[in-house]
Design a protein around this motif. Structure first.
Motif, mmCIF file in Angstrom:
data_model
loop_
_atom_site.group_PDB
_atom_site.id
_atom_site.type_symbol
_atom_site.label_atom_id
_atom_site.label_comp_id
_atom_site.label_asym_id
_atom_site.label_seq_id
_atom_site.Cartn_x
_atom_site.Cartn_y
_atom_site.Cartn_z
ATOM 1 N N GLU A 175 11.737 38.032 15.106
ATOM 2 C CA GLU A 175 10.717 37.005 15.331
ATOM 3 C C GLU A 175 9.341 37.549 14.968
ATOM 4 O O GLU A 175 9.003 38.686 15.296
ATOM 5 C CB GLU A 175 10.714 36.546 16.794
ATOM 6 N N ARG B 81 6.153 32.286 15.622
ATOM 7 C CA ARG B 81 7.219 31.309 15.884
ATOM 8 C C ARG B 81 8.303 31.334 14.809
ATOM 9 O O ARG B 81 9.315 30.630 14.911
ATOM 10 C CB ARG B 81 6.622 29.903 15.985
ATOM 11 N N THR C 69 -3.494 29.641 24.256
ATOM 12 C CA THR C 69 -2.704 29.708 23.038
ATOM 13 C C THR C 69 -3.467 29.019 21.917
ATOM 14 O O THR C 69 -3.735 27.829 21.978
ATOM 15 C CB THR C 69 -1.337 29.024 23.229
ATOM 16 N N SER D 23 -1.671 26.732 15.942
ATOM 17 C CA SER D 23 -1.445 27.130 14.560
ATOM 18 C C SER D 23 -2.239 26.224 13.638
ATOM 19 O O SER D 23 -2.384 25.030 13.881
ATOM 20 C CB SER D 23 0.049 27.043 14.245
ATOM 21 N N ASP E 195 2.882 28.191 7.534
ATOM 22 C CA ASP E 195 3.547 28.089 8.839
ATOM 23 C C ASP E 195 5.040 27.826 8.697
ATOM 24 O O ASP E 195 5.567 26.811 9.179
ATOM 25 C CB ASP E 195 2.893 26.994 9.683
ATOM 26 N N ASP F 52 9.185 28.037 9.133
ATOM 27 C CA ASP F 52 10.122 28.240 10.237
ATOM 28 C C ASP F 52 10.883 29.551 10.068
ATOM 29 O O ASP F 52 11.280 30.176 11.061
ATOM 30 C CB ASP F 52 11.122 27.090 10.306
ATOM 31 N N ARG G 220 11.413 32.801 12.511
ATOM 32 C CA ARG G 220 12.563 33.704 12.542
ATOM 33 C C ARG G 220 12.563 34.469 11.221
ATOM 34 O O ARG G 220 12.372 33.885 10.145
ATOM 35 C CB ARG G 220 13.875 32.932 12.703
#
Length: 295
Positions: free
Chosen positions: A252, A255, A94, A97, A221, A223, A257
């Motif tokens: 989505e 990460r 992974t 970010s 980045d 939310d 929403r």
């Protein structure tokens, strides 16, 4: 006796070779009868010692010397471990970010560097030739919520900032109703150049500009992302579903929403749709733990 023994041995060898008749001379016949009276054994008499050096012998021991017959290499059985030398066992890695390793100043610097590349971009020949300036994005580089519209209009092209025309004024009222300010959000578009005549962005134009949008999303980045209009929703979510069927629920992307709703310019043409947009935003606010009725 020495001669008789020799003759008997000779007759035995003839007998083994299949000779059954000889001349009927009395002495020969006597020797034959004597030979027949001797039992024949299956063991070969011991061979005399070789007179040639051992290195020239043609007989090869069957247990000590390897054979020269080649056989294909055997494949490992299922129980044998197979060692891979070129491709190690796949491991899911992974990628962290970008903001996890960037502070606020670094994000500001990163966005400025991307904006510099955008200002020189000529991927879309028509847009590069007709724009006044590029419209990159504004707001908090650490914003929790990112707004993504479709493309700059005439006012945005003049001022170099997204959502500053009539649709932008309506968006300001929506932001206030949610209890936010523009300064705490990050606002940008799918395109960073105005399409002539305010037409919709073409798929090629949206694809050409996607690397800049992706860089902005990774740097900020957020939310939550709000996609204003069909073009924004379909490009952010890589979908062909109409906005009327995408609104009213959360999706989505990475990460984040994602909420999709009607563009403010559509609300200017269809005021009753404002109620639908407010219903959509209440879904987002509830997800964030915010009660809009207390604002």
């Amino acid at each position: 006796m020495q001669l008789d023994r020799l003759l008997i041995q000779t007759l035995e060898s003839w007998q083994r070779a299949g000779v059954s008749e000889l001349a009927q001379a009395p002495e020969v016949q006597g020797l034959l009868e004597a030979a027949q009276a001797v039992p024949v054994t299956t063991h070969r008499p011991a061979a005399p010692a070789p007179s040639t050096p051992a290195a020239t012998r043609l007989d090869v021991p069957s247990t000590s010397a390897p054979t020269h017959t080649q056989s294909p290499p055997s494949k490992p059985t299922p129980s044998e471990p197979i060692t891979k030398t070129s491709a190690p066992q796949e491991t899911i890695v992974t990628k962290p970010s970008l903001p996890q390793t960037m502070n606020r100043e670094e994000r500001v610097s990163c966005l400025a560097e991307i904006a510099g590349r955008v200002s020189k971009c000529t991927k879309c020949k028509e847009l590069a030739e007709t724009r006044t300036q590029t419209v990159f994005g504004v707001g908090d580089p650490e914003a929790t919520v990112m707004f993504i519209g479709e493309a700059p209009g005439a006012d945005e092209d003049k001022q170099g900032e997204p959502f500053v025309g009539r649709a932008g004024k309506l968006l300001d009222k929506i932001i206030e109703a949610c209890g936010w300010t523009r300064e705490e959000l990050y606002i940008c578009n799918i395109l960073r150049c105005r399409p002539p005549g305010n037409r919709n962005p073409s798929p090629i134009e949206a694809d050409n500009c996607s690397e800049y949008l992706q860089a902005q999303i990774e740097t900020v980045d957020p939310d939550y992302i709000v996609c204003w209009g069909t073009i924004a929703a379909q490009n952010v979510l890589n979908s062909k579903t109409p906005i009327g069927r995408m609104r009213g629920e959360l999706f989505e992307r990475g990460r984040a929403r994602v909420l999709c709703t009607y563009h403010p310019s559509y609300l200017l043409r269809n005021p009753p749709a404002k109620k639908l947009v407010w219903e959509d935003l209440k879904i987002l606010l509830a997800e964030m733990g915010i009660d809009p009725d207390k604002k």
